[in-house]
Design an enzyme around this catalytic site. Structure first.
Site, PDB file in Angstrom:
ATOM      1  N   TRP A 163      37.430  67.666   1.074  1.00 23.52           N
ATOM      2  CA  TRP A 163      38.531  67.921   2.005  1.00 23.52           C
ATOM      3  C   TRP A 163      38.133  67.749   3.476  1.00 23.52           C
ATOM      4  O   TRP A 163      38.987  67.786   4.348  1.00 23.52           O
ATOM      5  CB  TRP A 163      39.047  69.361   1.801  1.00 23.52           C
ATOM      6  CG  TRP A 163      37.913  70.346   1.754  1.00 23.52           C
ATOM      7  CD1 TRP A 163      37.309  70.830   0.632  1.00 23.52           C
ATOM      8  CD2 TRP A 163      37.207  70.913   2.865  1.00 23.52           C
ATOM      9  NE1 TRP A 163      36.271  71.669   0.968  1.00 23.52           N
ATOM     10  CE2 TRP A 163      36.187  71.745   2.334  1.00 23.52           C
ATOM     11  CE3 TRP A 163      37.333  70.813   4.260  1.00 23.52           C
ATOM     12  CZ2 TRP A 163      35.299  72.455   3.146  1.00 23.52           C
ATOM     13  CZ3 TRP A 163      36.454  71.520   5.058  1.00 23.52           C
ATOM     14  CH2 TRP A 163      35.456  72.324   4.499  1.00 23.52           C
ATOM     15  N   LYS A 187      40.357  60.580  -6.794  1.00 26.70           N
ATOM     16  CA  LYS A 187      40.860  61.953  -6.835  1.00 26.70           C
ATOM     17  C   LYS A 187      40.442  62.658  -5.540  1.00 26.70           C
ATOM     18  O   LYS A 187      39.302  63.066  -5.386  1.00 26.70           O
ATOM     19  CB  LYS A 187      40.296  62.740  -8.019  1.00 26.70           C
ATOM     20  CG  LYS A 187      41.070  64.059  -8.184  1.00 26.70           C
ATOM     21  CD  LYS A 187      40.273  65.155  -8.856  1.00 26.70           C
ATOM     22  CE  LYS A 187      39.400  65.936  -7.932  1.00 26.70           C
ATOM     23  NZ  LYS A 187      40.090  66.690  -6.861  1.00 26.70           N
ATOM     24  N   PRO A 188      41.383  62.759  -4.581  1.00 29.15           N
ATOM     25  CA  PRO A 188      41.047  63.492  -3.360  1.00 29.15           C
ATOM     26  C   PRO A 188      41.015  64.986  -3.646  1.00 29.15           C
ATOM     27  O   PRO A 188      41.438  65.424  -4.716  1.00 29.15           O
ATOM     28  CB  PRO A 188      42.200  63.146  -2.418  1.00 29.15           C
ATOM     29  CG  PRO A 188      43.349  62.815  -3.309  1.00 29.15           C
ATOM     30  CD  PRO A 188      42.772  62.268  -4.584  1.00 29.15           C
ATOM     31  N   SER A 189      40.558  65.759  -2.689  1.00 29.96           N
ATOM     32  CA  SER A 189      40.583  67.216  -2.836  1.00 29.96           C
ATOM     33  C   SER A 189      42.043  67.690  -2.881  1.00 29.96           C
ATOM     34  O   SER A 189      42.898  67.171  -2.148  1.00 29.96           O
ATOM     35  CB  SER A 189      39.869  67.860  -1.646  1.00 29.96           C
ATOM     36  OG  SER A 189      40.174  69.235  -1.609  1.00 29.96           O
ATOM     37  N   GLY A 240      30.687  65.630  -2.260  1.00 31.50           N
ATOM     38  CA  GLY A 240      31.062  67.036  -2.390  1.00 31.50           C
ATOM     39  C   GLY A 240      29.838  67.903  -2.592  1.00 31.50           C
ATOM     40  O   GLY A 240      28.730  67.534  -2.185  1.00 31.50           O
ATOM     41  N   VAL A 244      28.673  70.443  -8.156  1.00 31.68           N
ATOM     42  CA  VAL A 244      29.593  69.553  -8.869  1.00 31.68           C
ATOM     43  C   VAL A 244      28.949  68.178  -9.070  1.00 31.68           C
ATOM     44  O   VAL A 244      29.080  67.561 -10.136  1.00 31.68           O
ATOM     45  CB  VAL A 244      30.953  69.447  -8.131  1.00 31.68           C
ATOM     46  CG1 VAL A 244      31.844  68.392  -8.766  1.00 31.68           C
ATOM     47  CG2 VAL A 244      31.664  70.798  -8.127  1.00 31.68           C
ATOM     48  N   GLU A 262      27.019  61.743  -2.803  1.00 35.16           N
ATOM     49  CA  GLU A 262      26.766  62.223  -1.428  1.00 35.16           C
ATOM     50  C   GLU A 262      26.961  63.721  -1.482  1.00 35.16           C
ATOM     51  O   GLU A 262      28.090  64.204  -1.505  1.00 35.16           O
ATOM     52  CB  GLU A 262      27.788  61.617  -0.450  1.00 35.16           C
ATOM     53  CG  GLU A 262      27.767  60.117  -0.333  1.00 35.16           C
ATOM     54  CD  GLU A 262      26.565  59.593   0.403  1.00 35.16           C
ATOM     55  OE1 GLU A 262      25.804  60.404   0.971  1.00 35.16           O
ATOM     56  OE2 GLU A 262      26.374  58.370   0.394  1.00 35.16           O
ATOM     57  N   ARG A 290      30.701  69.505  15.106  1.00 32.00           N
ATOM     58  CA  ARG A 290      31.663  68.498  14.674  1.00 32.00           C
ATOM     59  C   ARG A 290      32.461  69.051  13.485  1.00 32.00           C
ATOM     60  O   ARG A 290      31.884  69.657  12.579  1.00 32.00           O
ATOM     61  CB  ARG A 290      30.899  67.241  14.254  1.00 32.00           C
ATOM     62  CG  ARG A 290      31.787  66.116  13.838  1.00 32.00           C
ATOM     63  CD  ARG A 290      31.009  64.813  13.818  1.00 32.00           C
ATOM     64  NE  ARG A 290      31.881  63.757  13.360  1.00 32.00           N
ATOM     65  CZ  ARG A 290      31.604  62.958  12.333  1.00 32.00           C
ATOM     66  NH1 ARG A 290      30.476  63.080  11.689  1.00 32.00           N
ATOM     67  NH2 ARG A 290      32.452  62.027  11.987  1.00 32.00           N
ATOM     68  N   CYS A 296      28.546  67.611   6.040  1.00 34.29           N
ATOM     69  CA  CYS A 296      27.249  67.732   5.354  1.00 34.29           C
ATOM     70  C   CYS A 296      26.100  67.265   6.231  1.00 34.29           C
ATOM     71  O   CYS A 296      24.943  67.452   5.873  1.00 34.29           O
ATOM     72  CB  CYS A 296      27.281  67.007   4.024  1.00 34.29           C
ATOM     73  SG  CYS A 296      28.034  65.401   4.151  1.00 34.29           S
ATOM     74  N   GLU A 393      23.904  75.725   3.173  1.00 34.06           N
ATOM     75  CA  GLU A 393      24.780  75.049   4.121  1.00 34.06           C
ATOM     76  C   GLU A 393      25.778  76.046   4.702  1.00 34.06           C
ATOM     77  O   GLU A 393      26.520  76.686   3.943  1.00 34.06           O
ATOM     78  CB  GLU A 393      25.552  73.963   3.370  1.00 34.06           C
ATOM     79  CG  GLU A 393      25.218  72.587   3.821  1.00 34.06           C
ATOM     80  CD  GLU A 393      26.040  71.518   3.116  1.00 34.06           C
ATOM     81  OE1 GLU A 393      26.451  71.719   1.965  1.00 34.06           O
ATOM     82  OE2 GLU A 393      26.261  70.486   3.746  1.00 34.06           O
TER      83      GLU A 393
HETATM   84  P1  ADP Z   1      33.575  71.530  -1.586  1.00 30.89           P
HETATM   85  O1  ADP Z   1      32.764  72.773  -1.663  1.00 30.89           O
HETATM   86  O2  ADP Z   1      33.257  70.634  -0.455  1.00 30.89           O
HETATM   87  O3  ADP Z   1      35.040  71.743  -1.791  1.00 30.89           O
HETATM   88  P2  ADP Z   1      33.475  70.517  -4.257  1.00 30.89           P
HETATM   89  O4  ADP Z   1      32.317  69.825  -4.882  1.00 30.89           O
HETATM   90  O5  ADP Z   1      33.950  71.773  -4.879  1.00 30.89           O
HETATM   91  O6  ADP Z   1      33.034  70.677  -2.769  1.00 30.89           O
HETATM   92  O7  ADP Z   1      34.702  69.541  -4.147  1.00 30.89           O
HETATM   93  C1  ADP Z   1      34.596  68.177  -3.899  1.00 30.89           C
HETATM   94  C2  ADP Z   1      35.532  67.431  -4.817  1.00 30.89           C
HETATM   95  O8  ADP Z   1      35.122  67.677  -6.163  1.00 30.89           O
HETATM   96  C3  ADP Z   1      36.983  67.910  -4.740  1.00 30.89           C
HETATM   97  O9  ADP Z   1      37.837  66.778  -4.897  1.00 30.89           O
HETATM   98  C4  ADP Z   1      37.100  68.840  -5.923  1.00 30.89           C
HETATM   99  O10 ADP Z   1      38.422  68.967  -6.409  1.00 30.89           O
HETATM  100  C5  ADP Z   1      36.233  68.112  -6.932  1.00 30.89           C
HETATM  101  N1  ADP Z   1      35.746  68.940  -8.042  1.00 30.89           N
HETATM  102  C6  ADP Z   1      35.454  70.252  -8.048  1.00 30.89           C
HETATM  103  N2  ADP Z   1      35.028  70.636  -9.273  1.00 30.89           N
HETATM  104  C7  ADP Z   1      35.048  69.528 -10.065  1.00 30.89           C
HETATM  105  C8  ADP Z   1      34.714  69.244 -11.434  1.00 30.89           C
HETATM  106  N3  ADP Z   1      34.273  70.187 -12.256  1.00 30.89           N
HETATM  107  N4  ADP Z   1      34.850  67.977 -11.884  1.00 30.89           N
HETATM  108  C9  ADP Z   1      35.300  67.007 -11.068  1.00 30.89           C
HETATM  109  N5  ADP Z   1      35.615  67.208  -9.783  1.00 30.89           N
HETATM  110  C10 ADP Z   1      35.500  68.442  -9.280  1.00 30.89           C
END
Ligand code: ADP
Length: 492
Positions: A163, A187-189, A240, A244, A262, A290, A296, A393
């Site tokens: 996000w 698949k965006p956040s 992310g 994950v 990343e 920033r 990250c 972080e």
């Molecule tokens: P952040 O802490 O930056 O939100 P996440 O790793 O939780 O980091 O999220 C980054 C992306 O990964 C988002 O699009 C989130 O919806 C997705 N995501 C989170 N959990 C899963 C999962 N188990 N499988 C696939 N995508 C996931």
């Protein structure tokens, strides 16, 4: 203009979409479920988007798989012309897209405008770079043979993005993937799906064919599992959290997919006694604050050598005091809210932990009077390696200052982490800048510079910060396979 009138304006321009995009069609979740998207600065509901899962993901994969045949057969120049048109449209709608990013993510409008230009630059760059996906000719070991390397697109790509940069994290992946002939399911956040959907709308206007770019969202683990399980998806690219990322890497094993990751960082920012204090303060402020500290590559641990510690801490704190925080549409605002309550709680807990272990608050150290998820721009001094502020972080507007004595000591402490994304070094001594840069176990080093992101350079980490690179000529390699061709029996 206030946030509500901006929403109305974006709705009438067709850029505020509330459906996912599969096979060229705007689509609801098959069971009608939705996820709410909020403005983090006000808590207002912006819109609802589909809450999709396995079935919709499988359909998006099929669309991408079917579209691959024709898209990969276009010439690089044909794909380039379409991508260039997409770039032109992203730039022509810079203001709308920036407003959308500020609405869903909270960052100041000026930063959102910067993100649109930065995000679009990946489409422009790869529109050009696609024409240079050169193969190789290898001198043959036998006289009647010829050896070639062909570079070919991997196929369908599954991209999962966070996000903090709702547009740029997507274009960094979609640009190189599409340029070399791949098709993609993004698949965006769920916190910030709107910039991705607006970009998809503009991709239609640019002439990107149905199925080449699909955007879905909803149940993240279900979507992730469907992408991983599919034998048609040949590559997973993810930005992310490290946790994950590890799951996706493990989940890619049964189908042996290519994986680009990343992940999180824990960037050291090292200020030596021989640094130019003004340069170091400016660089550290940029590297730390920033996106309100939510990147990250943000300076997570600011190591300052003893001889310059007081002077730097004083000038840096004065700099932080000047940073105006508020709603992203406000005049002169440079810091926004945190993305959600969980992020706020994490920052609060880290600061409390540091104070309980003897750190000193030079500025801030508490929630902001603006309420919601706003946290005061803060400077915490005398941080040690045992505190969460240094170990994890922070992802918030809290700068942690750690004193150090020698070059050898700081290199050891800077490398004492599983992360290895970005590092920053401030020194006027050229020999030292080389020594330290080479010794740092990081994928990116900024020397006397706090802002290092550009589409022309390879972005990525070592150790548990990830695999692969994004941007530059190296970024396209992630989406290509090489095929070795041996042509034999040439003798007449
Ligand atoms: P952040 O802490 O930056 O939100 P996440 O790793 O939780 O980091 O999220 C980054 C992306 O990964 C988002 O699009 C989130 O919806 C997705 N995501 C989170 N959990 C899963 C999962 N188990 N499988 C696939 N995508 C996931």
């Amino acid at each position: 203009m206030d946030a509500k009138s901006i929403v109305c304006k974006l709705q009438s321009s067709g850029l505020l979409r509330s459906q996912a995009f599969i096979g060229g069609k705007w689509t609801d979740a098959y069971d009608g479920k939705t996820v709410k998207v909020f403005n983090p600065a006000t808590g207002d509901l912006i819109t609802e988007v589909p809450c999709m899962g396995t079935k919709e993901t499988n359909d998006a994969i099929s669309s991408a798989y079917d579209a691959f045949r024709a898209w990969s057969k276009l010439t690089a120049a044909e794909r380039s012309r379409i991508l260039r048109k997409w770039y032109d449209l992203l730039m022509a709608h810079k203001e709308d897209l920036a407003q959308l990013i500020t609405l869903e993510q909270g960052k100041p409008l000026k930063d959102s405008t910067g993100e649109v230009a930065y995000g679009a630059s990946y489409i422009e760059y790869y529109a050009e770079e696609g024409k240079r996906a050169y193969g190789d000719i290898i001198p043959a070991p036998l006289p009647d043979r010829r050896l070639f390397i062909l570079k070919q697109p991997v196929g369908v790509v599954g991209a999962i993005t966070p996000w903090n940069f709702p547009l740029a994290m997507i274009t960094r992946k979609v640009g190189p993937a599409l340029a070399c002939g791949c098709t993609i399911v993004v698949k965006p956040s769920e916190f910030t799906p709107l910039a991705a959907l607006a970009a998809a709308e503009l991709s239609v206007r640019a002439g990107i064919p149905p199925g080449v770019l699909n955007v879905i969202m909803g149940d993240a683990p279900a979507i992730g599992e469907a992408l991983l399980a599919s034998t048609q998806v040949r590559q997973i690219t993810f930005t992310g959290s490290t946790a994950v990322g590890k799951k996706l890497m493990a989940g890619s094993a049964p189908t042996v997919k290519k994986v680009s990751l990343e992940l999180g960082g824990n960037a050291p920012c090292i200020v030596f006694d021989d640094a130019d204090v003004d340069v170091a303060v400016k660089g550290a402020l940029a590297a730390k604050f920033r996106n309100t500290g939510q990147t990250c590559v943000c300076a997570n641990r600011i190591f300052v050598q003893e001889g310059i510690y007081e002077k730097f801490a004083d000038a840096f704190t004065k700099g932080v005091q000047k940073l105006k925080i508020g709603e992203g549409f406000g005049e002169g605002v440079v810091l926004g809210p945190l993305i959600n309550d969980a992020a706020l709680h994490k920052v609060e807990t880290f600061v409390e932990d540091a104070i309980s272990k003897g750190a000193k608050v030079l500025l801030g150290g508490k929630r902001h009077s603006l309420g919601r998820t706003f946290y005061e721009p803060s400077v915490i001094a005398n941080v040690t390696g045992e505190m969460s502020l240094a170990r994890e972080e922070i992802f918030g507007p809290v700068a942690a200052l750690l004193p150090f004595k020698t070059e050898e000591e700081v290199i050891q402490r800077a490398n004492d982490t599983n992360a290895g994304l970005a590092a920053y070094v401030f020194t006027e001594n050229m020999q030292r800048s080389w020594r330290v840069t080479e010794a740092l176990e990081y994928g990116i080093v900024g020397v006397n510079e706090g802002l290092v992101n550009t589409e022309v350079a390879p972005f990525g980490g070592v150790k548990q910060s990830g695999l692969g690179r994004e941007g530059s000529k190296y970024g396209m390699e992630e989406y290509m396979e090489m095929k070795y061709v041996c042509l034999g029996n040439l003798s007449a």
